[in-house]
Write a protein that holds these residues in place. Structure first.
Motif, PDB file in Angstrom:
ATOM      1  N   UNK A 389      44.143  85.998  77.533  1.00 32.15           N
ATOM      2  CA  UNK A 389      45.541  85.695  77.218  1.00 32.15           C
ATOM      3  C   UNK A 389      45.702  84.416  76.409  1.00 32.15           C
ATOM      4  N   UNK A 390      44.801  83.481  76.552  1.00 35.81           N
ATOM      5  CA  UNK A 390      44.848  82.244  75.773  1.00 35.81           C
ATOM      6  C   UNK A 390      44.030  82.412  74.493  1.00 35.81           C
ATOM      7  N   UNK A 391      42.795  82.888  74.660  1.00 36.60           N
ATOM      8  CA  UNK A 391      41.897  82.987  73.501  1.00 36.60           C
ATOM      9  C   UNK A 391      42.459  83.915  72.424  1.00 36.60           C
ATOM     10  N   UNK A 392      43.226  84.922  72.842  1.00 39.32           N
ATOM     11  CA  UNK A 392      43.662  85.872  71.811  1.00 39.32           C
ATOM     12  C   UNK A 392      44.725  85.303  70.873  1.00 39.32           C
ATOM     13  N   UNK A 393      45.185  84.081  71.151  1.00 41.75           N
ATOM     14  CA  UNK A 393      46.077  83.456  70.169  1.00 41.75           C
ATOM     15  C   UNK A 393      45.303  82.483  69.269  1.00 41.75           C
ATOM     16  N   UNK A 394      43.992  82.440  69.428  1.00 38.09           N
ATOM     17  CA  UNK A 394      43.162  81.603  68.564  1.00 38.09           C
ATOM     18  C   UNK A 394      42.921  82.304  67.216  1.00 38.09           C
ATOM     19  N   UNK A 395      42.283  81.591  66.299  1.00 41.17           N
ATOM     20  CA  UNK A 395      42.035  82.151  64.967  1.00 41.17           C
ATOM     21  C   UNK A 395      40.566  81.991  64.577  1.00 41.17           C
ATOM     22  N   UNK A 396      40.146  82.839  63.618  1.00 39.90           N
ATOM     23  CA  UNK A 396      38.824  82.686  63.013  1.00 39.90           C
ATOM     24  C   UNK A 396      38.987  81.804  61.774  1.00 39.90           C
ATOM     25  N   UNK A 397      38.051  80.887  61.567  1.00 35.55           N
ATOM     26  CA  UNK A 397      38.187  79.885  60.502  1.00 35.55           C
ATOM     27  C   UNK A 397      37.290  80.223  59.302  1.00 35.55           C
ATOM     28  N   UNK A 398      37.900  80.204  58.135  1.00 37.28           N
ATOM     29  CA  UNK A 398      37.169  80.478  56.885  1.00 37.28           C
ATOM     30  C   UNK A 398      37.343  79.313  55.911  1.00 37.28           C
ATOM     31  N   UNK A 399      37.359  78.085  56.451  1.00 42.39           N
ATOM     32  CA  UNK A 399      37.716  76.918  55.642  1.00 42.39           C
ATOM     33  C   UNK A 399      36.506  76.235  55.013  1.00 42.39           C
ATOM     34  N   UNK A 400      35.471  77.015  54.706  1.00 40.19           N
ATOM     35  CA  UNK A 400      34.253  76.428  54.151  1.00 40.19           C
ATOM     36  C   UNK A 400      34.518  75.790  52.784  1.00 40.19           C
ATOM     37  N   UNK A 401      33.836  74.666  52.540  1.00 41.27           N
ATOM     38  CA  UNK A 401      33.944  73.989  51.238  1.00 41.27           C
ATOM     39  C   UNK A 401      33.329  74.887  50.165  1.00 41.27           C
ATOM     40  N   UNK A 402      33.945  74.918  49.004  1.00 44.30           N
ATOM     41  CA  UNK A 402      33.434  75.783  47.949  1.00 44.30           C
ATOM     42  C   UNK A 402      33.213  74.990  46.675  1.00 44.30           C
ATOM     43  N   UNK A 403      32.165  75.315  45.986  1.00 45.32           N
ATOM     44  CA  UNK A 403      32.022  74.822  44.622  1.00 45.32           C
ATOM     45  C   UNK A 403      31.288  75.890  43.828  1.00 45.32           C
ATOM     46  N   UNK A 404      31.657  76.044  42.557  1.00 46.61           N
ATOM     47  CA  UNK A 404      31.034  77.114  41.792  1.00 46.61           C
ATOM     48  C   UNK A 404      29.548  76.867  41.575  1.00 46.61           C
ATOM     49  N   UNK A 405      28.787  77.936  41.440  1.00 49.18           N
ATOM     50  CA  UNK A 405      27.360  77.787  41.193  1.00 49.18           C
ATOM     51  C   UNK A 405      27.121  77.364  39.752  1.00 49.18           C
ATOM     52  N   UNK A 406      26.289  76.339  39.546  1.00 45.81           N
ATOM     53  CA  UNK A 406      25.960  75.976  38.157  1.00 45.81           C
ATOM     54  C   UNK A 406      24.925  76.932  37.562  1.00 45.81           C
ATOM     55  N   UNK A 407      24.350  77.799  38.409  1.00 42.45           N
ATOM     56  CA  UNK A 407      23.242  78.635  37.925  1.00 42.45           C
ATOM     57  C   UNK A 407      23.668  80.045  37.576  1.00 42.45           C
ATOM     58  N   UNK A 408      24.139  80.756  38.570  1.00 44.83           N
ATOM     59  CA  UNK A 408      24.395  82.175  38.349  1.00 44.83           C
ATOM     60  C   UNK A 408      25.794  82.376  37.784  1.00 44.83           C
ATOM     61  N   UNK A 409      25.839  83.042  36.651  1.00 47.10           N
ATOM     62  CA  UNK A 409      27.142  83.276  36.029  1.00 47.10           C
ATOM     63  C   UNK A 409      27.468  84.754  36.159  1.00 47.10           C
ATOM     64  N   UNK A 410      28.508  85.065  36.885  1.00 49.32           N
ATOM     65  CA  UNK A 410      28.921  86.461  37.044  1.00 49.32           C
ATOM     66  C   UNK A 410      30.419  86.500  37.220  1.00 49.32           C
ATOM     67  N   UNK A 411      30.987  87.703  37.265  1.00 47.09           N
ATOM     68  CA  UNK A 411      32.433  87.803  37.411  1.00 47.09           C
ATOM     69  C   UNK A 411      32.900  87.419  38.813  1.00 47.09           C
ATOM     70  N   UNK A 412      34.160  87.058  38.931  1.00 48.82           N
ATOM     71  CA  UNK A 412      34.818  86.724  40.190  1.00 48.82           C
ATOM     72  C   UNK A 412      34.363  85.378  40.743  1.00 48.82           C
ATOM     73  N   UNK A 413      35.160  84.847  41.659  1.00 51.51           N
ATOM     74  CA  UNK A 413      34.833  83.514  42.164  1.00 51.51           C
ATOM     75  C   UNK A 413      33.464  83.505  42.844  1.00 51.51           C
TER      76      UNK A 413
END
Ligand code: FES
Ligand code: FE2
Length: 419
Positions: A389-413
């Motif tokens: 009843x308490x845990x089900x109001x929690x959330x999953x976190x996807x707040x990872x730091x992002x930076x583009x790859x200097x190596x692989x160049x492909x479509x989309x982020x």
């Protein structure tokens, strides 16, 4: 939203941000369960039966889903049972050898017409009243047909069929008659997928019957893991490297070399993860730039919503013949069984030229199986917590730091994390 309304940008973040989505029976809008600014998703999406029913009709009944490999059913009449979502299907070849996907639900009163996992049949007879269908889904006849139905139009009583397409030997099915072609569904992910396959498509042979697991967790936990979670490897799978042999050599683990993890999310919800291990240990050749045009990256791809086993990390190059890599490829997909359970299967297909000794190595449990044990022990733990009843109001976190790859160049982020 009606059938066939998918389009390329539909699942992009900008579009999702503007969508409220369906409103659940307690008045909560589905869109409110996803906080795009904080990058958090409510636990409720893992356990709510109402959300699950929406997923079955709006995702699973309209998506391209992996159902096997051409090597598993090479001859006319060969068949195997799989699922698209919770719908049971017979994946088969008709008399002409064309691939067919039939809903394994009798058109009469709904009994499963085929109960064997695999085999070779030109017809399927329903056990309940005995209606008989061919392997293209047409009704051929029924017991006491004339007495029961008179002069009836049997063409009206065939089995439901799905659209079928192939991608590097993988068979995909889609029950939406207006579905876009598979190539379009793959969209930008195809750029990565094509580079994650060894050059050339060999003549395939089936290596073994599929392994199946029933996992007491929501299917999205596994899809999330397969499409983007490299982060758990150093914790949940730590015991594998402690047991040795390791994916990464000791020299490499101790070297100051840059290791880079990549994450690509495409508009249709496909996820690609890549790892540049640098100095790989021992025998493994995946990621080898001689075979893959990926600059040393090992790749795993998850085609939304359910298909994994695509990418260089699932294609083991075991040698070379006539200047071409010989490959053993794994295939797999997920199928939900209610919100708290799913089935996962994997099968293996092998380049016909691979010698017997090398094949045997791949029929025995290996590192990937150990990793699978860790994962399938771990995911049910998440499912157990969602009912509190308490845990089900929690959330999953996807707040990872992002930076583009200097190596692989492909479509989309492309986001990358480097050590
Ligand atoms: S349910 Fe299949 S023949 Fe009646
Ligand atoms: Fe894992």
């Amino acid at each position: 939203m009606g059938q066939g309304d998918w389009n390329m940008t539909m699942l992009s973040e900008e579009v999702l941000a503007g969508r409220v989505g369906p409103v659940l029976s307690d008045g909560v809008a589905l869109g409110d369960l996803i906080d795009l600014d904080r990058r958090e998703v409510a636990f409720r999406v893992l356990s709510d039966p109402e959300i699950h029913r929406l997923e079955l009709s709006r995702i699973w009944a309209r998506s391209w889903v992996g159902v096997g490999h051409v090597a598993e059913i090479p001859n006319p009449g060969d068949f195997m049972l799989r699922h698209i979502g919770e719908d049971p299907v017979i994946v088969t070849r008709d008399r002409e050898g064309a691939l067919q996907i039939l809903l394994n639900v009798c058109a009469h009163r709904g009994m499963e017409i085929c109960w064997a996992d695999e085999g070779n049949q030109s017809q399927f007879k329903c056990p309940y009243h005995g209606w008989v269908f061919d392997n293209a889904g047409n009704l051929l006849g029924a017991p006491f047909e004339h007495e029961m139905y008179g002069d009836w139009d049997k063409s009206q009583y065939g089995l439901r069929t799905a659209k079928v397409a192939q991608y590097h030997g993988r068979i995909f099915g889609n029950f939406d008659p207006n579905a876009m072609p598979l190539d379009e569904w793959l969209g930008d992910a195809a750029w990565y997928l094509d580079r994650a396959f060894p050059k050339g498509d060999p003549e395939w042979e089936n290596l073994m019957s599929p392994r199946r697991w029933v996992v007491h967790a929501n299917w999205k936990t596994s899809a999330d893991n397969n499409s983007g979670d490299m982060y758990h490897g150093s914790s949940l799978h730590k015991s594998i490297s402690e047991l040795g042999p390791s994916f990464v050599s000791k020299e490499y683990a101790e070297s100051p070399a840059v290791v880079e993890g990549l994450k690509v999310s495409t508009a249709m919800g496909h996820g690609i993860v890549g790892f540049n291990f640098g100095a790989m240990s021992g025998t493994k050749k995946y990621g080898d730039p001689d075979y893959y045009d990926l600059d040393g990256y090992t790749f795993a791809c998850m085609v939304f919503p359910a298909t994994f086993g695509i990418g260089s990390s699932w294609n083991q190059v075991v040698g070379e013949a006539d200047g071409m890599p010989m490959v053993i490829a794994q295939n797999g997909a997920l199928a939900p069984r209610g919100p708290g359970k799913f089935e996962m299967w994997t099968s293996s297909a092998v380049d016909k030229r691979v010698p017997v000794e090398m094949r045997e190595m791949f029929t025995k449990p290996g590192l990937l199986d150990l990793a699978g044990v860790d994962d399938t022990e771990g995911w049910p733990s998440i499912q157990r917590t969602t009912s509190g009843g308490v845990a089900n109001s929690e959330t999953m976190k996807y707040n990872v730091r992002r930076e583009p790859s200097p190596h692989l160049v492909g479509p989309d982020p492309v986001s990358s994390i480097r050590r």
